[in-house]
Design a protein around this motif. Structure first.
Motif: not given
Length: 205
Positions: A74, A57, A61
């Motif tokens: 995401l 993640k 991001q």
């Protein structure tokens, strides 16, 4: 659902934009999918692609603003940036030499092929054209392999290629072709219609 029949994978594949953010894909399964993608055909078998893989993640991001803040970046279990190799002629030795060692190719044939490759890559537009066409074959195979293993995907052309290269220190040997999200759908993807096949076939005379 695993689809072992290639025709089922082709028919069932949908571009999924809404993913379950809690579903994870293992690194091993991701590598298996990429290995299958890497079996795609390519000019002279030079394999003009490279897979920049986002599998956490934090990295996703960081990719989010590069892809104009599309939420699927995401929420997906992983994202693959498919890169085209502008210098794939450098792959000739590692591609051909094992075949020579196994007796599957002669040195003379390799020299003929390398001469063809050098001639093609000496023409200015060829490297870019070959990068796009061959990496796109690998991208399609990636999506079918993922579907066959029960994962949905979406090819994304809406991103900033230059920012991708700058943000993730991509060598100028490569050119970004597309992003592909991989994950489990949060909702069934919308079905789309296809043109009547007769309207897009011309029989040459």
């Amino acid at each position: 659902m695993i689809l072992e029949n290639i025709f089922d994978a082709m028919r069932e594949r949908r571009s999924t934009k809404n993913y379950d953010p809690n579903k994870e894909i293992s690194a091993n399964e991701l590598v298996e999918i990429l290995e299958l993608a890497g079996l795609a055909p390519s000019a002279w078998n030079l394999q003009q692609w490279h897979f920049l893989t986002f599998h956490n993640k934090e990295a996703q991001q960081k990719l989010l603003p590069v892809a104009y803040n599309q939420q699927q970046i995401l929420d997906a279990s992983a994202v693959i940036a498919v890169l085209g190799d502008l210098e794939a002629y450098k792959n000739a030795d590692p591609v051909f030499d094992p075949s020579i060692d196994k007796g599957e190719m002669t040195q003379e044939l390799k020299e003929v092929l390398v001469k063809q490759i050098d001639g093609a890559y000496s023409r200015e537009p060829y490297a870019r054209d070959a990068a796009f066409s061959n990496a796109s074959l690998a991208a399609m195979q990636l999506m079918l392999a993922a579907k066959g293993k029960g994962w949905d995907t979406c090819p994304i052309g809406g991103f900033n290629p230059q920012k991708l290269m700058e943000e993730f220190d991509v060598s100028d040997r490569y050119i970004p072709i597309m992003l592909i999200t991989i994950g489990k759908p949060a909702a069934e993807a919308r079905k789309t219609e296809r043109l009547d096949i007769k309207s897009i076939i011309t029989w040459a005379k």
